[in-house]
Structures are given as structure tokens and as C-alpha cells.
Design a protein around this motif. Structure first.
Motif, PDB file in Angstrom:
ATOM      1  N   UNK A 103       0.978  -1.140  -0.147  1.00 60.55           N
ATOM      2  CA  UNK A 103       0.045   0.024  -0.505  1.00 60.55           C
ATOM      3  C   UNK A 103       0.987   1.032  -0.110  1.00 60.55           C
ATOM      4  N   UNK A 104       0.175   2.215  -0.915  1.00 61.85           N
ATOM      5  CA  UNK A 104       0.837   3.541  -1.197  1.00 61.85           C
ATOM      6  C   UNK A 104       0.425   4.074  -0.557  1.00 61.85           C
ATOM      7  N   UNK A 105      -0.544   5.165   0.477  1.00 57.62           N
ATOM      8  CA  UNK A 105      -2.047   5.163   0.715  1.00 57.62           C
ATOM      9  C   UNK A 105      -3.068   4.728   0.050  1.00 57.62           C
ATOM     10  N   UNK A 106      -3.916   5.431  -0.704  1.00 61.70           N
ATOM     11  CA  UNK A 106      -4.747   3.956  -0.837  1.00 61.70           C
ATOM     12  C   UNK A 106      -4.737   3.438  -2.168  1.00 61.70           C
ATOM     13  N   UNK A 107      -3.179   3.340  -2.692  1.00 64.77           N
ATOM     14  CA  UNK A 107      -2.856   2.913  -4.196  1.00 64.77           C
ATOM     15  C   UNK A 107      -1.939   1.711  -3.955  1.00 64.77           C
TER      16      UNK A 107
END
Length: 318
Positions: A103-107
Motif C-alpha cells: 500500500x502507498x496511501x490508497x494505491x
């Protein structure tokens, strides 16, 4: 129906006693007739392929990467179509975490990605005509990255960020790069241009010359609108087949083909006398003045005859 599965949070709500909760959960997780996936206990008799099915759904939806909350409807539709309509967004999130997605933030992505890869996704989405190496575009990219992915620990220096970013992009023009997914060109046309290059008797061919030869069809059928962009597309499609320099490509069998200096010499010998710069360039479409001067400077038998005129030793010896 609900007799065929039970969610972990439902079990935890049955008793107001942490010890009972632990015992119940432990028993279910070790029961041979249940599969535990993403916080849900699936009855194996009714869902014998639950883990396999859910891995497939996650893989299909996430692909190269998605924004989780932008894809909620597609996620719900895919789960419902596969017979898992009771698996909600929060459950899907648990499944993604269990399958070790990052996860990278919501990505969400399958494997850990570099900041350059993630920024390249933003270029594809937010800079459809390409990103320029200038303060406005770089500042916008930084803001988008922070908003979308959180703190990626991007380099403070724009040049360092740009250098890494460009390894995931294609040259679009001078100091401009574009996502490979935004290249609109038919592969057959690229093969036709490559055949032209391969069949040329020249060892070094300048992209301005190639672009001049195919400018009409490129302008009508593709978004390749300049020689630098054609250069970038060649590097993308044929990275190992040629030796690339700033403005040209050289064939790897260069010793069997003709150099630019020898082409200029042929033009002069055929004329039999000194020629003006523009006369020489008329025989070499798309050639830049700087490239012409560079070839002459490094040639042993071509020289400036008088202002704006050039000649070769072959003509002097006649």
C-alpha cells in the motif's frame, strides 16, 4: 448463504469475553472444514476454491496497481459475479493485506515499487501529453505524489528525481517525457520505419532525416510529431538493436555501412566543385546544421572552402 461462511468480527461479537473469543477463533482456524481467508471462515463444502478464487479476483483487479477507493464498484461487481457478493470492501482490503500486496496511501500494488515507478503512474494519468523538466511540472508531480501515495521520501533535488523517473518513461521532446502507454502508433508502421533504417546504406542515420521521410504518415496516424519523439519511440521499441546518441542511431554493423562524412563527400565529388551549405543540406533531408558542421569538423578530407562553401580533397586533386 450465511450458513456457508462466517466473518471473524461476527464471531468476536458473540461473547463479551476475550478468552472465549480467542478459544472460538482458534478452534475455527484449525477446523478441517473451514478455510480462513481475509477475516472470513469459508465452509469448504460450499466454497472449496475460496482462496484460489479470491487470489484470482485480487490479481485481475489490482493488475499493475489501482487506487482502492476508485475501484470499489468494480471490486463489488467482480466479487458478486464470482459468487462472493457477501465479501465487502473492508473484507477485500483484509484479503489484499493477507496476500502481501503493498500500500502507498490508497494505491495498491502487488510488489514493493520504487518511487520512480509510482511517479510514472502519475505521469500517465495526469500528464497525458508528457511531463517537462521545469519547476511547474515537477512541483505538480511532487504534490500529486504526496496526495496519492503519502510520503515516498522523494529526492529533494529535482534532477535526481527526474533522472530516475525518466527510466520509466519515453522521450517526447527536448526535456519532455511521456508514459509508454500514451504512445499511439501502429506496430506495423514502426516495423516499416525500422526496415527503412536497416536497408539504408548508411551507418549513422539522424532522427530528423528519418522523421522527414515519414512525417506525413506519422502526423496523420500517430501522435509522434517531432524527431525527438521518434527517437524516444525507437529506443522504447528497439532498445538493443542500435547504438543511440543524442540525435542519431548507429547500426551495430557500422563498419559495413556508410558514414555521414562519406555521404557529404559523395555529394561534393558528384558536383565536382565546392557547394554552399544549403546545397549540401538539400541532398540530406532533415539534417541539422550543427550535425553537418560536426561531421565536417571531424572529417579529414572535407573542409570549408570559403564562407558558407565546402569542398573535399577529391575535387582538389582533379
Amino acid at each position: 448463504n450465511s450458513d456457508h461462511y462466517i466473518k471473524e468480527d461476527q464471531v468476536l461479537s458473540l461473547f463479551d469475553n476475550d478468552e472465549y473469543d480467542k478459544i472460538f477463533i482458534f478452534t475455527l482456524r484449525n477446523a478441517s472444514y473451514y478455510d480462513f481467508v481475509g477475516g472470513i471462515f469459508f465452509n469448504k463444502e460450499h466454497y472449496p476454491r475460496a482462496e484460489y478464487d479470491l487470489i484470482g479476483i485480487v490479481s485481475d483487479i489490482v493488475g499493475d496497481g489501482i487506487n482502492l477507493f476508485d475501484e470499489i464498484e468494480r471490486i463489488e461487481s467482480a466479487l458478486d459475479s464470482a459468487g462472493y457478493g457477501f465479501v465487502e470492501a473492508d473484507d477485500f482490503l483484509n484479503i489484499v493485506i493477507e496476500f502481501n500486496y503493498c500500500f502507498y496511501g490508497d494505491y495498491i500494488v502487488k510488489n514493493k515499487k520504487s518511487y520512480a515507478f509510482l511517479c510514472a503512474q502519475l505521469v500517465e494519468e495526469c500528464f497525458p501529453e508528457g511531463i517537462r523538466y521545469e519547476d511547474e511540472d515537477m512541483n505538480r508531480l511532487r504534490s500529486l505524489a504526496l496526495e496519492r501515495f503519502g510520503d515516498l521520501d522523494l529526492p529533494d533535488n529535482d534532477r535526481s528525481l527526474w533522472s530516475r523517473l525518466c527510466t520509466h518513461l519515453v522521450q517526447r521532446g527536448r526535456a519532455t517525457y511521456i508514459s509508454p502507454k500514451k504512445i499511439f502508433v501502429d506496430k506495423d508502421l514502426m516495423e516499416e520505419i525500422k526496415t527503412y533504417v536497416d536497408n539504408s546504406p548508411l551507418s549513422e542515420i539522424f532522427f530528423k532525416e528519418i522523421f522527414a521521410e515519414f512525417e506525413g504518415i506519422l502526423t496523420m496516424t500517430t501522435n509522434i510529431d517531432n524527431a525527438a519523439f521518434l527517437h524516444g519511440v525507437f529506443v522504447y521499441y528497439y532498445p538493443h538493436e542500435y547504438i543511440y546518441s543524442r540525435d542519431s542511431l548507429t547500426k551495430r554493423d557500422a563498419e559495413e555501412t556508410q558514414s555521414l562524412a562519406s555521404r557529404i563527400r559523395e555529394v561534393l565529388v558528384e558536383a565536382g566543385h565546392p557547394l554552399r551549405k544549403d546545397e549540401i543540406m538539400s541532398h540530406l533531408p532533415g539534417l541539422a546544421e550543427s550535425v553537418l558542421f560536426n561531421a565536417i569538423i571531424h572529417s579529414e578530407d572535407i573542409a570549408q572552402w570559403e564562407y558558407n562553401y565546402y569542398n573535399c580533397i577529391g575535387n582538389i586533386r582533379r
